[in-house]
Design a protein around this motif. Structure first.
Motif, mmCIF file in Angstrom:
data_model
loop_
_atom_site.group_PDB
_atom_site.id
_atom_site.type_symbol
_atom_site.label_atom_id
_atom_site.label_comp_id
_atom_site.label_asym_id
_atom_site.label_seq_id
_atom_site.Cartn_x
_atom_site.Cartn_y
_atom_site.Cartn_z
ATOM 1 N N ASP A 114 -36.059 59.318 16.956
ATOM 2 C CA ASP A 114 -35.012 58.516 16.906
ATOM 3 C C ASP A 114 -34.673 57.704 15.543
ATOM 4 O O ASP A 114 -34.547 56.404 15.403
ATOM 5 C CB ASP A 114 -34.773 57.445 17.874
ATOM 6 C CG ASP A 114 -34.765 58.074 19.405
ATOM 7 O OD1 ASP A 114 -34.015 59.286 19.413
ATOM 8 O OD2 ASP A 114 -35.433 57.586 19.921
ATOM 9 N N LYS A 136 -31.180 59.971 15.722
ATOM 10 C CA LYS A 136 -30.754 58.873 16.617
ATOM 11 C C LYS A 136 -29.797 59.451 17.338
ATOM 12 O O LYS A 136 -29.255 60.325 17.202
ATOM 13 C CB LYS A 136 -30.032 57.678 15.626
ATOM 14 C CG LYS A 136 -31.032 56.975 14.755
ATOM 15 C CD LYS A 136 -30.541 55.973 13.859
ATOM 16 C CE LYS A 136 -31.398 55.326 12.902
ATOM 17 N NZ LYS A 136 -30.663 54.381 12.069
ATOM 18 N N SER A 137 -29.254 58.796 18.401
ATOM 19 C CA SER A 137 -28.082 59.110 19.411
ATOM 20 C C SER A 137 -26.978 59.010 18.471
ATOM 21 O O SER A 137 -26.952 57.938 17.771
ATOM 22 C CB SER A 137 -28.148 58.089 20.391
ATOM 23 O OG SER A 137 -26.879 58.260 21.310
#
Length: 253
Positions: A114, A136-137
């Motif tokens: 992430d 990352k999201s």
């Protein structure tokens, strides 16, 4: 020109077929490729990239393409696994503050989970599971790839009917893989465009550089096909083929 003189020229091109980074200046003005894709991948990257983003450029070559859109060196990493280019990247990218690491895009990546906002990949390998891990999201993966049918006319002219080196390199297959692994496809396109060679020597040099498309190509082994190519040049002034490209932008959910 006599056949022996042509062979001597072609053998010379075969012998000097080496590059640093991704530099095709040796055959500049002797061939034309990829000038008119219906998208500009560098501009697409810039439209998503912000100064505060953490960026990874995969399979960076000699860093030439990365430097064309670089926003914040302190937030930028790059990887390259081809040995002759690693030293070039160390000399060119590390002094700028870019976090360069010697690594292959298809393997485990030397970065934390992430970590990145954007990952870019132009004509390189990638591992979708590793992309999911390091993004990352909401992170973005942008890639332009060379398609399965790239330079196929030229390969068949020089070598005959050989297997496609990357038979799954089509937009429809790649995009579905990302969808199946939890990504949304934001934008995409696929195109076939001309590639032209104005002398056979330039094509010889090109075929030796792109050896994964022209496997085991050697001038003496395929000289009869090269003389056929020479006749095309003498009749038409150009040898024509086509390139196959696609790109897509995927967002990690």
């Amino acid at each position: 020109m006599e056949k022996q003189a042509l062979l001597t020229q072609w053998l010379h091109e075969q012998e000097i077929a080496h590059i640093k980074g991704w530099d095709f200046s040796h055959i500049r003005d002797r061939y034309k490729e990829e000038d008119d894709l219906p998208w500009d991948f560098g501009s697409i990257i810039k439209s998503y990239l912000h100064d505060t983003d953490y960026l990874l450029d995969m399979e960076t070559g000699g860093g030439e393409f990365l430097l064309s859109f670089l926003a914040n060196p302190e937030h930028t990493a790059a990887i390259e696994g081809y040995a002759p280019n690693i030293k070039l990247c160390e000399e060119r990218l590390l002094p700028l503050g870019i976090d360069f690491k010697a690594a292959d895009g298809g393997d485990e990546l030397p970065f934390e989970d992430d970590y990145f906002d954007l990952v870019t990949n132009r004509h390189g390998k990638y591992n979708i599971q590793e992309l999911k891990r390091i993004l990352k999201s909401g992170g973005i993966f942008l890639t332009q790839q060379v398609g399965a049918e790239n330079d196929r006319d030229l390969v068949e002219l020089l070598l005959g009917n050989v297997e496609l080196p990357f038979p799954k390199a089509y937009l429809s297959i790649a995009r579905q893989e990302f969808i199946d692994n939890g990504f949304d496809i934001i934008e995409e396109a696929e195109a076939y465009r001309p590639i032209e060679f104005y002398d056979v020597g330039a094509l010889v040099w090109f075929a030796r550089i792109i050896d994964w498309e022209f496997p085991y190509f050697e001038v003496k082994k395929y000289q009869e096909n090269l003389f056929k190519a020479q006749k095309i040049i003498e009749q038409d002034g150009v040898i024509k083929g086509k390139i196959h490209r696609y790109y897509f932008v995927a967002r990690k959910k």
